[in-house]
Design a protein around this motif. Structure first.
Motif, PDB file in Angstrom:
ATOM      1  N   ASP A 159      25.956 -26.494 -19.646  1.00 30.20           N
ATOM      2  CA  ASP A 159      25.883 -26.770 -18.216  1.00 30.20           C
ATOM      3  C   ASP A 159      25.391 -28.206 -18.027  1.00 30.20           C
ATOM      4  O   ASP A 159      24.200 -28.490 -18.131  1.00 30.20           O
ATOM      5  CB  ASP A 159      24.922 -25.777 -17.544  1.00 30.20           C
ATOM      6  N   LYS A 160      26.316 -29.134 -17.780  1.00 31.50           N
ATOM      7  CA  LYS A 160      25.962 -30.547 -17.665  1.00 31.50           C
ATOM      8  C   LYS A 160      25.086 -30.833 -16.442  1.00 31.50           C
ATOM      9  O   LYS A 160      24.404 -31.849 -16.385  1.00 31.50           O
ATOM     10  CB  LYS A 160      27.235 -31.412 -17.578  1.00 31.50           C
ATOM     11  N   SER A 161      25.139 -29.953 -15.462  1.00 30.30           N
ATOM     12  CA  SER A 161      24.306 -30.167 -14.278  1.00 30.30           C
ATOM     13  C   SER A 161      22.844 -29.866 -14.555  1.00 30.30           C
ATOM     14  O   SER A 161      21.951 -30.326 -13.838  1.00 30.30           O
ATOM     15  CB  SER A 161      24.805 -29.287 -13.118  1.00 30.30           C
ATOM     16  N   ASN A 162      22.587 -29.086 -15.615  1.00 25.54           N
ATOM     17  CA  ASN A 162      21.212 -28.783 -15.999  1.00 25.54           C
ATOM     18  C   ASN A 162      20.744 -29.875 -16.956  1.00 25.54           C
ATOM     19  O   ASN A 162      21.068 -29.868 -18.144  1.00 25.54           O
ATOM     20  CB  ASN A 162      21.151 -27.404 -16.676  1.00 25.54           C
ATOM     21  N   ILE A 163      19.999 -30.848 -16.427  1.00 19.82           N
ATOM     22  CA  ILE A 163      19.606 -32.020 -17.217  1.00 19.82           C
ATOM     23  C   ILE A 163      18.803 -31.617 -18.441  1.00 19.82           C
ATOM     24  O   ILE A 163      19.007 -32.131 -19.548  1.00 19.82           O
ATOM     25  CB  ILE A 163      18.794 -33.005 -16.350  1.00 19.82           C
ATOM     26  N   THR A 164      17.909 -30.672 -18.264  1.00 15.92           N
ATOM     27  CA  THR A 164      17.072 -30.250 -19.394  1.00 15.92           C
ATOM     28  C   THR A 164      17.918 -29.662 -20.500  1.00 15.92           C
ATOM     29  O   THR A 164      17.776 -30.006 -21.688  1.00 15.92           O
ATOM     30  CB  THR A 164      16.025 -29.226 -18.933  1.00 15.92           C
ATOM     31  N   GLU A 165      18.827 -28.781 -20.140  1.00 13.34           N
ATOM     32  CA  GLU A 165      19.710 -28.172 -21.137  1.00 13.34           C
ATOM     33  C   GLU A 165      20.606 -29.217 -21.783  1.00 13.34           C
ATOM     34  O   GLU A 165      20.831 -29.195 -22.993  1.00 13.34           O
ATOM     35  CB  GLU A 165      20.567 -27.088 -20.477  1.00 13.34           C
ATOM     36  N   TYR A 166      21.082 -30.158 -20.957  1.00  9.91           N
ATOM     37  CA  TYR A 166      21.973 -31.197 -21.482  1.00  9.91           C
ATOM     38  C   TYR A 166      21.234 -32.089 -22.476  1.00  9.91           C
ATOM     39  O   TYR A 166      21.747 -32.406 -23.546  1.00  9.91           O
ATOM     40  CB  TYR A 166      22.515 -32.022 -20.314  1.00  9.91           C
ATOM     41  N   TRP A 167      20.026 -32.498 -22.118  1.00  6.15           N
ATOM     42  CA  TRP A 167      19.252 -33.371 -23.002  1.00  6.15           C
ATOM     43  C   TRP A 167      18.848 -32.648 -24.285  1.00  6.15           C
ATOM     44  O   TRP A 167      18.863 -33.225 -25.362  1.00  6.15           O
ATOM     45  CB  TRP A 167      18.013 -33.880 -22.276  1.00  6.15           C
ATOM     46  N   ASP A 168      18.470 -31.400 -24.154  1.00  6.79           N
ATOM     47  CA  ASP A 168      18.015 -30.659 -25.332  1.00  6.79           C
ATOM     48  C   ASP A 168      19.142 -30.437 -26.337  1.00  6.79           C
ATOM     49  O   ASP A 168      18.897 -30.191 -27.512  1.00  6.79           O
ATOM     50  CB  ASP A 168      17.446 -29.297 -24.900  1.00  6.79           C
ATOM     51  N   THR A 169      20.386 -30.493 -25.877  1.00  7.66           N
ATOM     52  CA  THR A 169      21.526 -30.270 -26.779  1.00  7.66           C
ATOM     53  C   THR A 169      22.305 -31.563 -27.002  1.00  7.66           C
ATOM     54  O   THR A 169      23.501 -31.516 -27.283  1.00  7.66           O
ATOM     55  CB  THR A 169      22.452 -29.203 -26.188  1.00  7.66           C
ATOM     56  N   PHE A 170      21.632 -32.705 -26.842  1.00  9.98           N
ATOM     57  CA  PHE A 170      22.317 -33.988 -27.036  1.00  9.98           C
ATOM     58  C   PHE A 170      22.617 -34.172 -28.528  1.00  9.98           C
ATOM     59  O   PHE A 170      21.714 -34.431 -29.334  1.00  9.98           O
ATOM     60  CB  PHE A 170      21.445 -35.126 -26.527  1.00  9.98           C
ATOM     61  N   LYS A 171      23.882 -33.989 -28.892  1.00 10.77           N
ATOM     62  CA  LYS A 171      24.293 -34.125 -30.285  1.00 10.77           C
ATOM     63  C   LYS A 171      25.621 -34.874 -30.351  1.00 10.77           C
ATOM     64  O   LYS A 171      26.222 -35.206 -29.335  1.00 10.77           O
ATOM     65  CB  LYS A 171      24.419 -32.748 -30.945  1.00 10.77           C
ATOM     66  N   ILE A 172      26.066 -35.107 -31.575  1.00  9.13           N
ATOM     67  CA  ILE A 172      27.315 -35.837 -31.794  1.00  9.13           C
ATOM     68  C   ILE A 172      28.476 -34.862 -31.805  1.00  9.13           C
ATOM     69  O   ILE A 172      28.455 -33.854 -32.521  1.00  9.13           O
ATOM     70  CB  ILE A 172      27.257 -36.622 -33.115  1.00  9.13           C
ATOM     71  N   THR A 173      29.489 -35.165 -31.021  1.00 10.21           N
ATOM     72  CA  THR A 173      30.703 -34.344 -30.965  1.00 10.21           C
ATOM     73  C   THR A 173      31.914 -35.219 -31.280  1.00 10.21           C
ATOM     74  O   THR A 173      31.850 -36.448 -31.142  1.00 10.21           O
ATOM     75  CB  THR A 173      30.883 -33.727 -29.567  1.00 10.21           C
ATOM     76  N   PRO A 174      33.019 -34.615 -31.712  1.00 15.31           N
ATOM     77  CA  PRO A 174      34.236 -35.412 -31.947  1.00 15.31           C
ATOM     78  C   PRO A 174      34.665 -36.179 -30.694  1.00 15.31           C
ATOM     79  O   PRO A 174      35.060 -37.342 -30.771  1.00 15.31           O
ATOM     80  CB  PRO A 174      35.273 -34.353 -32.351  1.00 15.31           C
ATOM     81  N   ARG A 175      34.564 -35.524 -29.530  1.00 15.31           N
ATOM     82  CA  ARG A 175      34.984 -36.193 -28.299  1.00 15.31           C
ATOM     83  C   ARG A 175      34.101 -37.402 -28.000  1.00 15.31           C
ATOM     84  O   ARG A 175      34.587 -38.450 -27.565  1.00 15.31           O
ATOM     85  CB  ARG A 175      34.908 -35.195 -27.134  1.00 15.31           C
ATOM     86  N   LEU A 176      32.794 -37.273 -28.247  1.00 14.29           N
ATOM     87  CA  LEU A 176      31.871 -38.383 -28.003  1.00 14.29           C
ATOM     88  C   LEU A 176      32.216 -39.581 -28.885  1.00 14.29           C
ATOM     89  O   LEU A 176      32.308 -40.719 -28.403  1.00 14.29           O
ATOM     90  CB  LEU A 176      30.428 -37.938 -28.275  1.00 14.29           C
ATOM     91  N   LEU A 177      32.443 -39.328 -30.170  1.00 21.14           N
ATOM     92  CA  LEU A 177      32.757 -40.429 -31.076  1.00 21.14           C
ATOM     93  C   LEU A 177      34.111 -41.049 -30.759  1.00 21.14           C
ATOM     94  O   LEU A 177      34.295 -42.264 -30.879  1.00 21.14           O
ATOM     95  CB  LEU A 177      32.721 -39.959 -32.531  1.00 21.14           C
ATOM     96  N   LYS A 178      35.063 -40.230 -30.363  1.00 20.45           N
ATOM     97  CA  LYS A 178      36.368 -40.779 -29.959  1.00 20.45           C
ATOM     98  C   LYS A 178      36.211 -41.719 -28.769  1.00 20.45           C
ATOM     99  O   LYS A 178      36.760 -42.826 -28.746  1.00 20.45           O
ATOM    100  CB  LYS A 178      37.332 -39.648 -29.601  1.00 20.45           C
ATOM    101  N   ASP A 179      35.456 -41.264 -27.775  1.00 17.33           N
ATOM    102  CA  ASP A 179      35.262 -42.085 -26.572  1.00 17.33           C
ATOM    103  C   ASP A 179      34.502 -43.366 -26.900  1.00 17.33           C
ATOM    104  O   ASP A 179      34.814 -44.440 -26.367  1.00 17.33           O
ATOM    105  CB  ASP A 179      34.509 -41.286 -25.505  1.00 17.33           C
ATOM    106  N   LEU A 180      33.497 -43.274 -27.766  1.00 18.89           N
ATOM    107  CA  LEU A 180      32.745 -44.464 -28.165  1.00 18.89           C
ATOM    108  C   LEU A 180      33.653 -45.457 -28.887  1.00 18.89           C
ATOM    109  O   LEU A 180      33.586 -46.667 -28.648  1.00 18.89           O
ATOM    110  CB  LEU A 180      31.567 -44.080 -29.063  1.00 18.89           C
TER     111      LEU A 180
END
Length: 641
Positions: free
Chosen positions: A213-234
């Motif tokens: 749930d990206k709207s839940n900042i706490t949940e989003y931050w706690d699960t901040f990890k590397i994903t294939p989509r993130l690396l592709k976009d970077l």
């Protein structure tokens, strides 16, 4: 009855045609060959019609290919055989490569191998890589592989990277990378980064990430990890995904949980991201904590976050009551060195100098180090012999932001008895004429200076002499501003030199006594220098007083050479003789003119009386009236009668 006859004739025609076709087919050697190779074809078959139109050498190539495939139990149809044989494809290598694949993948077709061959890719390399991916269960489809090699990519590298990913527990969809336009190198970089993140336990699949749930900042931050989509976009954004992954892994190994928002990751440069992670690790190692958003804000503002973090660590190590917000506030308000601010506060509290946070902020200057002010005050406090008060230090720091170097130079000057106090040092520092270090060098180290311009002097014999003089001087620090400089000193040197050289008989005498003349000039100038100051009131200072106020101490005078000019006396005497000769000549010419005039008058008088003038007698009488003339010079005399 008629109908039966017609039908009977039709049957006979069909039977005749069939017989003819069978007879023809049985007699066609190519059709017999194709049948023997398991290829069923007929004379009216389109493929066969194309075959019959081929040149003989092409037909032979098709036969050889079919025969070679048959010997390897590889079934191909006539169309495939003609395609391979007529496109200058090395069908032996094609069949060898296909055989490698068929050993592990019976569903792979001859037509697919022809497509690989037509792309120009190395068929054997492709076959071995395809076999490897089948054995490893990578399930790379042929369309993905063909698209990769048609774009100039390396299929074996794709297989290698995919194999490493699978061994690391990653399910990589190669076709997605290729469809999105990533080349071999990009795929390698991204997959390697994903493998490293997987091994470091900071990997998350795109599917799992989509469930957050990206709207839940706490949940989003706690699960901040590397994903294939993130690396592709970077990667597509021009970021260095390897450096990004390495920074993330270092943070994880240090127990630092990163929670950067996506917008922050894409707005921060590679260098800044690494710097922020490094500082978060440093802070964590000291048992401190900083809000990552504060770091991001400071970075976006262009501030040096490493200095901010270093200042916080120093403050904590020295027990100072400073938090990160105060350090940021100091930097924002002053733009000065925050590390210097912390060190200044530490020194002030330790040495009881009386500067608190508020006082240091008030006295801080942009691009200056407030620590310098505190150190200068400490030196003045501990070295009372310098006689420097705090107010003077603060006033000069407010003007320039520099005081520590001045105090060090004043201390050096005091040890050398140079007469430099703090007030004069500040004046020199503020002047455009000197730098403080230059003034100190002049006072400590003697300098050799050429006297210029040179003065031309005449000896007793009348010979012109131009002396070449250099002097050795050292600056008088107390008189650096109010004392006169080289212009007047040179004039006085030339004056003394003129009085000495004028006593010499000739230039040879000067050459013989140059050392003595140098000594006398030095002695004369220094003797005047030792005279006590004369009170002048409002009167103009005398020459003796000028000596008292020279900005330089004269240590040595060296008359090292002379230029010999004209003999002025001889030249004057010669010119005098020429002038006197001209005068005598003019007088003689005047007398001659007068005699001729008298003769003409006498002739006129005789004409008036009616006499005939006797020119010879008159001229003789006129000559007898002239007196002897004398023309003289300094060298000889000539009598004229």
């Amino acid at each position: 009855m008629t109908l039966f006859i017609i039908v009977g004739i039709g049957v006979l025609v069909l039977l005749a045609a069939a017989y003819f076709f069978i007879a023809t087919s049985n007699n066609d050697p190519y059709i017999k060959f194709f049948k023997s190779m398991g290829i069923n074809t007929k004379p009216n078959n389109i493929a066969y019609q194309r075959f019959t139109k081929l040149e003989d050498d092409k037909k032979t190539a098709v036969e050889n290919l079919i025969r070679m495939a048959y010997s390897r139990n590889i079934y191909i149809d006539l169309d495939e055989a003609m395609t391979a044989a007529t496109k200058s494809i090395n069908y032996k290598k094609l069949l060898d490569s296909l055989q490698i694949i068929l050993n592990v993948d019976p569903d792979f077709t001859f037509s697919q191998m022809v497509s690989v061959a037509k792309s120009g890719y190395d068929m054997e390399k492709f076959a071995r890589s395809w076999a490897d991916q089948v054995n490893a269960g990578l399930d790379i489809n042929f369309r993905t592989a063909l698209s990769q090699i048609q774009k100039g990519g390396s299929f074996e590298r794709l297989v290698s990277v995919s194999l490493m990913a699978k061994r690391s527990g990653l399910e990589i969809k190669e076709e997605r990378f290729i469809e999105e336009g990533f080349n071999n190198e990009a795929i390698r970089i991204i997959v390697y980064a994903l493998i490293r993140s997987k091994n470091a336990c900071i990997y998350m699949s795109d599917e799992d990430s989509a469930k957050i749930d990206k709207s839940n900042i706490t949940e989003y931050w706690d699960t901040f990890k590397i994903t294939p989509r993130l690396l592709k976009d970077l990667y597509l954004a021009g970021k260095d995904v390897t450096r990004f992954t390495n920074a993330m892994i270092r943070a994880h190994d240090a127990g630092v949980r990163l929670n950067f928002a996506m917008v922050d990751i894409f707005s921060i440069s590679d260098d800044d991201f690494e710097t922020m992670v490094a500082n978060l690790i440093k802070i964590s190692g000291k048992g401190l904590a900083i809000d990552q958003e504060d770091l991001i804000r400071q970075n976006i503002s262009g501030n040096n976050i490493t200095k901010l973090v270093t200042a916080l660590i120093k403050a904590n190590e020295n027990g100072l009551n400073l938090d990160f917000s105060e350090i940021m506030k100091y930097y924002v308000q002053t733009g000065a060195d925050v590390v210097g601010f912390v060190e200044a506060l530490q020194i002030s509290q330790k040495e009881n100098l009386g500067y608190d946070k508020t006082a240091l902020i008030e006295k801080s200057k942009n691009s200056c180090n407030i620590k310098e002010l505190v150190q200068a005050v400490l030196i003045a406090k501990t070295h009372t012999e310098l006689n420097i008060d705090r107010l003077s230090i603060e006033q000069h720091y407010a003007k320039t932001g520099k005081v520590l170097n001045i105090i060090n130079i004043v201390n050096t000057a005091r040890s050398q008895n140079l007469g430099l106090d703090f007030k004069l040092a500040c004046q020199i520092e503020l002047s455009e004429k000197y730098t403080l270090q230059t003034a100190l060098d002049w006072a400590l180290n003697p300098q050799v200076v050429e006297v210029s311009p040179s003065l031309t002097i005449v000896t007793k014999s009348g010979v012109q002499v131009t002396p070449k003089i250099n002097i050795t001087v050292r600056g008088k620090m107390p008189l650096i501003f109010k004392g006169y400089g080289f212009d007047i000193l040179f004039k006085r040197i030339n004056e003394a030199a003129a009085s000495e050289i004028a006593l010499a008989e000739d230039h040879e005498d000067v050459l013989k006594t140059m050392s003595e003349i140098s000594h006398n000039i030095l002695k004369k100038i220094n003797a005047e220098e030792l005279k006590k100051e004369i009170k002048t009131g409002t009167n103009r200072a005398t020459e003796d007083q000028l000596n008292e106020y020279c900005a330089y101490q004269l240590l040595d005078v060296n008359l090292y050479d002379i230029e010999i000019g004209k003999n002025v006396k001889a030249e004057l005497e010669l010119r005098q003789a020429e002038i006197e000769s001209q005068i005598q000549k003019i007088k003689a010419e005047s007398d001659l003119v007068k005699a001729e005039a008298d003769l003409r008058i006498a002739m006129v008088e005789q004409y008036k009386t009616g006499q005939k003038p006797n020119f010879n007698e008159l001229h003789k009488d006129n000559l007898l009236k002239e007196k002897p003339k004398e023309i003289g010079t300094n060298y000889h005399k000539t009598n004229t009668k």
